[in-house]
Design a protein around this motif. Structure first.
Motif, mmCIF file in Angstrom:
data_model
loop_
_atom_site.group_PDB
_atom_site.id
_atom_site.type_symbol
_atom_site.label_atom_id
_atom_site.label_comp_id
_atom_site.label_asym_id
_atom_site.label_seq_id
_atom_site.Cartn_x
_atom_site.Cartn_y
_atom_site.Cartn_z
ATOM 1 N N LYS A 86 0.956 -1.397 0.152
ATOM 2 C CA LYS A 86 -0.007 -0.010 -0.141
ATOM 3 C C LYS A 86 0.803 1.195 0.005
ATOM 4 C CE LYS A 86 -3.447 2.274 2.853
ATOM 5 N NZ LYS A 86 -4.282 2.345 4.348
ATOM 6 N N LEU A 98 -8.844 -5.428 8.468
ATOM 7 C CA LEU A 98 -9.538 -4.170 8.939
ATOM 8 C C LEU A 98 -11.181 -4.127 8.929
ATOM 9 C CD1 LEU A 98 -7.375 -1.218 8.797
ATOM 10 C CD2 LEU A 98 -8.016 -2.198 10.880
ATOM 11 N N ARG A 102 -13.531 -4.596 12.019
ATOM 12 C CA ARG A 102 -14.735 -3.762 12.417
ATOM 13 C C ARG A 102 -16.037 -4.422 12.290
ATOM 14 N NH1 ARG A 102 -12.568 0.475 8.740
ATOM 15 N NH2 ARG A 102 -13.065 -0.848 7.284
ATOM 16 N N MET A 218 -16.874 2.436 -1.256
ATOM 17 C CA MET A 218 -16.667 3.565 -0.593
ATOM 18 C C MET A 218 -15.377 4.083 -1.234
ATOM 19 S SD MET A 218 -17.714 3.520 3.222
ATOM 20 C CE MET A 218 -19.268 3.301 3.644
ATOM 21 N N TYR A 222 -14.729 7.620 -3.063
ATOM 22 C CA TYR A 222 -13.702 8.198 -2.507
ATOM 23 C C TYR A 222 -12.515 8.948 -3.572
ATOM 24 C CZ TYR A 222 -10.668 11.158 0.500
ATOM 25 O OH TYR A 222 -9.959 12.071 1.267
ATOM 26 N N LYS B 86 -11.997 19.129 -1.561
ATOM 27 C CA LYS B 86 -11.292 17.886 -1.585
ATOM 28 C C LYS B 86 -10.082 17.977 -2.301
ATOM 29 C CE LYS B 86 -12.054 13.008 -2.801
ATOM 30 N NZ LYS B 86 -13.136 12.066 -3.247
ATOM 31 N N ILE B 91 -5.298 16.800 3.352
ATOM 32 C CA ILE B 91 -5.854 15.651 4.449
ATOM 33 C C ILE B 91 -7.448 15.271 3.593
ATOM 34 C CG2 ILE B 91 -4.987 16.698 6.389
ATOM 35 C CD1 ILE B 91 -7.544 18.283 6.969
ATOM 36 N N PRO B 92 -7.782 14.298 4.230
ATOM 37 C CA PRO B 92 -8.895 13.794 3.464
ATOM 38 C C PRO B 92 -10.333 14.470 3.878
ATOM 39 C CG PRO B 92 -7.947 11.869 5.107
ATOM 40 C CD PRO B 92 -7.257 13.199 5.049
ATOM 41 N N VAL B 93 -11.007 14.751 3.041
ATOM 42 C CA VAL B 93 -12.259 15.655 3.043
ATOM 43 C C VAL B 93 -13.558 14.760 2.551
ATOM 44 C CG1 VAL B 93 -13.440 17.738 2.309
ATOM 45 C CG2 VAL B 93 -10.738 17.836 2.628
ATOM 46 N N LEU B 98 -22.733 11.108 -1.327
ATOM 47 C CA LEU B 98 -22.375 9.847 -1.871
ATOM 48 C C LEU B 98 -22.783 8.704 -0.808
ATOM 49 C CD1 LEU B 98 -19.203 10.135 -4.082
ATOM 50 C CD2 LEU B 98 -21.374 9.021 -4.577
ATOM 51 N N GLU B 211 -24.731 7.280 7.582
ATOM 52 C CA GLU B 211 -23.967 6.731 6.621
ATOM 53 C C GLU B 211 -22.424 7.143 6.328
ATOM 54 O OE1 GLU B 211 -25.077 3.878 5.036
ATOM 55 O OE2 GLU B 211 -26.872 4.089 6.322
ATOM 56 N N SER B 214 -20.034 5.783 8.856
ATOM 57 C CA SER B 214 -19.276 4.676 8.571
ATOM 58 C C SER B 214 -18.092 4.668 7.666
ATOM 59 C CB SER B 214 -20.213 3.559 7.768
ATOM 60 O OG SER B 214 -21.307 3.403 8.898
ATOM 61 N N GLN B 215 -18.456 5.711 6.731
ATOM 62 C CA GLN B 215 -17.445 5.809 5.633
ATOM 63 C C GLN B 215 -16.191 6.776 6.396
ATOM 64 O OE1 GLN B 215 -18.369 7.519 1.986
ATOM 65 N NE2 GLN B 215 -16.363 8.292 1.579
ATOM 66 N N MET B 218 -13.955 4.063 7.888
ATOM 67 C CA MET B 218 -13.172 3.143 7.105
ATOM 68 C C MET B 218 -12.053 4.218 6.341
ATOM 69 S SD MET B 218 -15.694 1.029 4.686
ATOM 70 C CE MET B 218 -16.707 -0.230 5.336
ATOM 71 N N LEU B 219 -12.317 5.587 6.220
ATOM 72 C CA LEU B 219 -11.220 6.302 5.539
ATOM 73 C C LEU B 219 -10.144 6.496 6.832
ATOM 74 C CD1 LEU B 219 -12.808 8.918 3.399
ATOM 75 C CD2 LEU B 219 -11.599 6.973 2.654
ATOM 76 N N ASP B 221 -9.101 4.426 8.855
ATOM 77 C CA ASP B 221 -8.500 3.298 8.715
ATOM 78 C C ASP B 221 -7.468 3.202 7.452
ATOM 79 O OD1 ASP B 221 -9.423 2.107 11.251
ATOM 80 O OD2 ASP B 221 -10.741 0.725 10.312
ATOM 81 N N TYR B 222 -8.096 3.652 6.399
ATOM 82 C CA TYR B 222 -7.526 3.389 5.271
ATOM 83 C C TYR B 222 -6.302 4.253 5.206
ATOM 84 C CZ TYR B 222 -6.173 3.251 0.436
ATOM 85 O OH TYR B 222 -5.448 3.276 -0.594
ATOM 86 N N PHE B 223 -6.427 5.440 5.833
ATOM 87 C CA PHE B 223 -5.345 6.626 5.997
ATOM 88 C C PHE B 223 -4.410 6.505 7.026
ATOM 89 C CE2 PHE B 223 -8.330 8.934 2.699
ATOM 90 C CZ PHE B 223 -7.229 8.751 1.555
ATOM 91 N N GLU B 224 -4.910 5.314 7.815
ATOM 92 C CA GLU B 224 -3.975 5.106 8.996
ATOM 93 C C GLU B 224 -3.884 6.168 10.042
ATOM 94 O OE1 GLU B 224 -0.409 3.192 7.755
ATOM 95 O OE2 GLU B 224 -1.653 2.052 6.364
#
Lengths: 275, 275
Positions: A86, A98, A102, A218, A222, B86, B91-93, B98, B211, B214-215, B218-219, B221-224
């Motif tokens: 990644k 993950l 969750r 998602m 994104y 975004k 940083i994530p926005v 969606l 909703e 939840s996103q 996940m984000l 986690d994704y971006f740690e």
């Protein structure tokens, strides 16, 4: 990068097809490329450095197919190589651990969670760490079930052998009081009915693959790479390092896709790291 | 960037608190900074260029607070400014449209979906486009309900006025046969019981805020960047451009947080674009 490029899925064999099955249902516009490293399956008993090298070879194969996202649909490969791959690639890369962690935290009512997986996955402690990072109060019972993958890869998952192997493998959970069990290997959902019968109806089985596909959906949004031109019909392509006939048999039965074919490929000449 | 930095939420007023409420439940380790632009509420009737400028001012305010992620918890601001902000920030926005669209597609059984929102959100067609990009077969009925936000901001959402305003606003859906209604404005879940009573039990109400969380999860986690050091207790800070007393009253009742205080801030001197 075109939105119509495929999503790449990889697994040590046929297990990742449980994730693809969910993807075909939840993301009908998306094309799929799948690589199963059947010839070198199982990954679970191998050293981490080797698992990492093989996972890079699958990654490089998928990159050659021009995928827009990579899904490491294999818990063993996720625990060994997700972080490195990644960090190294410009496209999104996701694993299955993950999302499964969750979902288990969300599902449990008594805060006692079981996790089954291959030796490498369990030894890595990846699920336990992921669960405890989010919810320290959980009690996690982990158990390696090395025989389950072979039962699936050898297409014996409907046989009495499956029942016997599952009973032996799940025995350690008998007195733990878990109400949730994470199927921490993408091969395992193929054995789901056998697990549920042994555990009884009160234990919730978590299919990390299904959870992973919600995350894929998602992330496609994104990163704005979901295929929004569904006029072009999506494609599926399946590759294996083992027997294409056996692979296609399991895949077409599991995915309920007629006329599914698989091609044999050789990964051994591909780089074992980022190129 | 530290994992213990807060998540920044913004809204034209108190509506985004419906998203924060979900965040406090689903993400108990995370700190929250909230800015509600109550003094300039409502955003719905304003021109897009102005909504965009105000949204940038809220964004710059949140960046000054050192947030690790920005949630545009306002449908109007999402439809006007998410894409631009975004693309501009490191940083994530994320926005609320969606996730709401995805949930509606999942929930409907008869493929007839209603969407309510402010004038600007409905005029933008953002929900309709998002739903049709994923599922062309859906029939979408959209209706601007300009009066709903004021009922919430003026703390009248339990009054007979609310009932009357909702009945008028939802009247256009009477003969559409929708089985799912997207509450396409984060103020609206505060009116949820009034909506459900008017619509009857067979219509599923979609709370895009829930909703969205939840996103967010996940984000993170994704971006740690999820806070995995829960030993430091998370903090909540609330800012408004309007009356801090009125804001705190609605917020503490809605979030069920005692001793909640809000601070008044002035956004008008902040840049109306990326700085």
């Amino acid at each position: 990068m075109s939105k119509q490029q495929a999503i790449g899925f990889m697994d040590s064999g046929v297990g990742g097809l449980t994730v693809v099955k969910e993807a075909l249902q939840q993301l009908p516009n998306e094309s799929v490329v799948y690589i199963g490293d059947t010839a070198r399956n199982p990954y679970g008993p191998r050293p981490v450095s080797q698992i990492k090298a093989y996972t890079w070879q699958m990654t490089n194969f998928l990159l050659d197919q021009g995928v827009k996202m990579i899904v490491i649909a294999c818990n063993t490969a996720t625990s060994a190589a997700l972080a490195e791959i990644k960090a190294a690639l410009p496209i999104p890369v996701i694993g299955v651990i993950l999302p499964g962690a969750r979902a288990a935290i969300k599902a449990t009512r008594n805060q006692r969670i079981g996790v089954i997986g291959t030796q490498a996955t369990i030894k890595s402690g990846a699920y336990e760490q992921a669960i405890h990072r989010k919810a320290q109060q959980m009690t996690v019972f982990s158990q390696a079930c090395p025989k389950f993958v072979s039962v699936v890869e050898s297409n014996e998952f409907r046989s009495p052998v499956a029942k016997k192997v599952v009973a032996e493998g799940l025995q350690p959970f008998a007195k733990t009081g878990i109400d949730t069990l994470v199927m921490g290997c993408t091969h395992y959902p193929i054995l789901r009915p056998v697990f549920q019968q042994w555990l009884g109806p009160d234990v919730t089985l978590i299919d990390s693959g299904a959870e992973t596909v919600s995350q894929i959906s998602m992330l496609l949004d994104y990163f704005e790479i979901a295929n929004d031109q569904p006029d072009t019909p999506p494609m599926e392509a399946f590759y294996t390092t083992g027997s294409p006939t056996m692979f296609a048999e399991i895949a077409s039965s599991w995915l309920q896709l007629k006329d599914l074919t698989a091609q044999r490929v050789d990964l051994t000449q591909l780089p074992q790291e980022k190129r």
